[in-house]
Design an enzyme around this catalytic site. Structure first.
Site, PDB file in Angstrom:
ATOM      1  N   ARG A  75       0.812  -1.216   0.000  1.00  0.00           N
ATOM      2  CA  ARG A  75       0.000   0.000   0.000  1.00  0.00           C
ATOM      3  C   ARG A  75       0.848   1.271   0.000  1.00  0.00           C
ATOM      4  NH1 ARG A  75      -4.872  -1.844  -0.084  1.00  0.00           N
ATOM      5  NH2 ARG A  75      -5.209  -3.894   0.788  1.00  0.00           N
ATOM      6  N   HIS A 113       4.143  -9.875  -6.896  1.00  0.00           N
ATOM      7  CA  HIS A 113       2.983  -8.984  -7.067  1.00  0.00           C
ATOM      8  C   HIS A 113       3.415  -7.531  -6.888  1.00  0.00           C
ATOM      9  CE1 HIS A 113      -1.035  -7.432  -6.938  1.00  0.00           C
ATOM     10  NE2 HIS A 113      -1.608  -8.613  -6.838  1.00  0.00           N
ATOM     11  N   TYR A 159      -0.269  -2.395  -4.840  1.00  0.00           N
ATOM     12  CA  TYR A 159      -1.626  -1.971  -5.215  1.00  0.00           C
ATOM     13  C   TYR A 159      -1.662  -0.497  -5.604  1.00  0.00           C
ATOM     14  CZ  TYR A 159      -3.377  -6.234  -2.987  1.00  0.00           C
ATOM     15  OH  TYR A 159      -3.635  -7.530  -2.644  1.00  0.00           O
ATOM     16  N   HIS A 215      -1.715  -5.298 -11.071  1.00  0.00           N
ATOM     17  CA  HIS A 215      -3.045  -4.848 -11.478  1.00  0.00           C
ATOM     18  C   HIS A 215      -2.849  -3.804 -12.572  1.00  0.00           C
ATOM     19  CE1 HIS A 215      -4.846  -5.935  -7.276  1.00  0.00           C
ATOM     20  NE2 HIS A 215      -4.214  -6.936  -7.851  1.00  0.00           N
ATOM     21  N   GLU A 218      -2.914  -8.935 -14.300  1.00  0.00           N
ATOM     22  CA  GLU A 218      -3.901  -9.668 -13.520  1.00  0.00           C
ATOM     23  C   GLU A 218      -5.307  -9.305 -14.007  1.00  0.00           C
ATOM     24  OE1 GLU A 218      -3.413  -9.613  -9.281  1.00  0.00           O
ATOM     25  OE2 GLU A 218      -5.370 -10.539  -8.930  1.00  0.00           O
ATOM     26  N   ASP A 232      -7.282 -14.462 -11.969  1.00  0.00           N
ATOM     27  CA  ASP A 232      -7.689 -14.560 -10.571  1.00  0.00           C
ATOM     28  C   ASP A 232      -9.116 -15.114 -10.563  1.00  0.00           C
ATOM     29  OD1 ASP A 232      -8.964 -13.740  -8.070  1.00  0.00           O
ATOM     30  OD2 ASP A 232      -7.140 -12.600  -7.677  1.00  0.00           O
ATOM     31  N   HIS A 251     -11.745 -12.815  -9.159  1.00  0.00           N
ATOM     32  CA  HIS A 251     -11.972 -11.647 -10.009  1.00  0.00           C
ATOM     33  C   HIS A 251     -12.788 -11.999 -11.252  1.00  0.00           C
ATOM     34  CE1 HIS A 251      -8.106  -9.548  -8.317  1.00  0.00           C
ATOM     35  NE2 HIS A 251      -8.995  -9.836  -7.389  1.00  0.00           N
ATOM     36  N   HIS A 309      -4.438 -16.980  -9.690  1.00  0.00           N
ATOM     37  CA  HIS A 309      -4.709 -16.666  -8.287  1.00  0.00           C
ATOM     38  C   HIS A 309      -5.951 -17.460  -7.935  1.00  0.00           C
ATOM     39  CE1 HIS A 309      -2.524 -12.496  -8.195  1.00  0.00           C
ATOM     40  NE2 HIS A 309      -1.692 -13.521  -8.204  1.00  0.00           N
ATOM     41  N   ASP A 366     -14.931  -8.083  -5.806  1.00  0.00           N
ATOM     42  CA  ASP A 366     -13.560  -8.395  -5.412  1.00  0.00           C
ATOM     43  C   ASP A 366     -13.364  -8.514  -3.908  1.00  0.00           C
ATOM     44  OD1 ASP A 366     -10.880  -8.887  -5.269  1.00  0.00           O
ATOM     45  OD2 ASP A 366     -10.237  -6.972  -6.120  1.00  0.00           O
ATOM     46  N   HIS A 388     -12.199 -11.662  -1.525  1.00  0.00           N
ATOM     47  CA  HIS A 388     -11.773 -13.056  -1.545  1.00  0.00           C
ATOM     48  C   HIS A 388     -12.342 -13.835  -0.367  1.00  0.00           C
ATOM     49  CE1 HIS A 388      -7.912 -11.760  -3.908  1.00  0.00           C
ATOM     50  NE2 HIS A 388      -9.012 -11.253  -4.398  1.00  0.00           N
ATOM     51  N   GLU A 400      -4.741 -16.455  -2.349  1.00  0.00           N
ATOM     52  CA  GLU A 400      -4.815 -15.115  -1.739  1.00  0.00           C
ATOM     53  C   GLU A 400      -6.073 -15.051  -0.891  1.00  0.00           C
ATOM     54  OE1 GLU A 400      -5.080 -13.073  -5.556  1.00  0.00           O
ATOM     55  OE2 GLU A 400      -3.144 -12.177  -5.124  1.00  0.00           O
TER      56      GLU A 400
HETATM   57 ZN    ZN Z   1      -8.718  -9.473  -5.494  1.00  0.00          ZN
HETATM   58 FE    FE Z   2      -5.373 -11.696  -7.239  1.00  0.00          FE
HETATM   59 FE    FE Z   3      -3.789  -8.906  -7.173  1.00  0.00          FE
END
Ligand code: ZN
Ligand code: FE
Ligand code: FE
Length: 275
Positions: free
Chosen positions: A37, A67, A70, A107, A142, A175, A178, A210, A223, A225, A255
């Site tokens: 973040r 990854h 974000y 992303h 992704e 994913d 997603h 994912h 979104d 999980h 995830e």
């Molecule tokens: Zn997600």
């Molecule tokens: Fe993911």
């Molecule tokens: Fe991701």
């Protein structure tokens, strides 16, 4: 044997992640290349990377799926922030060169009202620049759930980014949460969705998965999980995924909302589901 793993903390370095992976029955893993973040990255340690590479080789690991942060939005509105994100992408790929042959997933970005086309242009130009130095890393887009102005929720948008970059070093990470949230019914018709992916993007571009259940119903664009078998995808969907000829050789990263013991259980569960 399937390559199955989960997200691990990178705070103690690469070799420590490999040890943790081995402890929980994983033979691949994911980690954030920098604060997920924020934007701060750790001091580089080539010896640590070399140790990790040797351990992974010895234990027949599949490719890792790093990854990106974000906060890295390659198609944000402010030109300075956009340039900063592009620099971060480039620096991440340079760092990933210490782990050659692995994947870097991120992303694609949110166009924040500028439109999908503009978003795709910005993403592609940042990728082109970052890929130019020829680091030995494949970049994965992704697939997103289509929350807000996210780019990359449809297979066509992923294809458009790939075409605009024009490099063999761009692949896709699907994913499961997603795409189901995004309106691809992998519960009712996994084969049909994969045929659609093959037609639009090409299965040769699919590099990683994912593996997440979803807290929300089909096409909710939310979104969130969920642990495997406790959400709208259900355990039979994951049985189909780990055994599918087009998917079973891809690294699969959990995830799900778990700590390490939960991940260890889910990795074992997926291995049990694999026939
Ligand atoms: Zn997600
Ligand atoms: Fe993911
Ligand atoms: Fe991701």
């Amino acid at each position: 044997m399937n390559y199955i793993g989960c997200h691990l903390s990178a705070s103690a370095g690469y070799a420590e992640m490999v040890k943790t992976a081995l402890n929980i029955g994983a033979n691949t893993f994911a980690f954030f290349t920098r604060n997920p973040r924020g934007s701060k990255a750790k001091q580089e340690d080539p010896q640590d990377a070399a140790r990790a590479v040797a351990m992974m080789e010895e234990n027949h690991f599949g490719p890792l799926v790093a990854h990106g942060a974000y906060t890295m939005n390659l198609c944000t509105k402010d030109p300075e922030a956009r340039a900063f994100a592009a620099d971060i992408l480039c620096d991440d790929l340079r760092r990933m060169a210490a782990l050659p042959g692995n994947f870097y997933n991120f992303h694609p970005g949110s166009h924040v009202g500028q439109g999908t086309e503009a978003g795709i242009d910005y993403i592609a130009s940042a990728l082109k620049k970052a890929l130019e130095p020829g680091y030995p890393v494949k970049v994965l887009l992704e697939s997103m759930a289509g929350k807000g102005s996210e780019v990359g929720a449809s297979f066509q948008e992923l294809r458009d980014i790939i075409d605009a970059v024009g490099s063999d070093n761009v692949g896709v990470c699907l994913d499961t949460c997603h795409i189901y949230d995004g309106g691809y019914d992998i519960v009712g018709d996994l084969d049909g969705v994969l045929q659609e992916f093959d037609r639009v993007v090409g299965l040769d571009r699919l590099c990683a998965l994912h593996v997440n259940d979803s807290k929300n119903p089909f096409a909710s664009h939310k979104d969130r999980h969920e642990c495997l078998g406790q959400g709208s995808l259900g355990i039979e969907t994951f049985r189909a995924i780990v055994n599918h000829p087009a998917l079973r050789d891809k690294p699969m990263i959990l995830e799900t909302p778990n700590e390490l013991p939960g991940y260890q259980k889910e990795i074992a569960l997926l291995r049990t589901l694999a026939e």
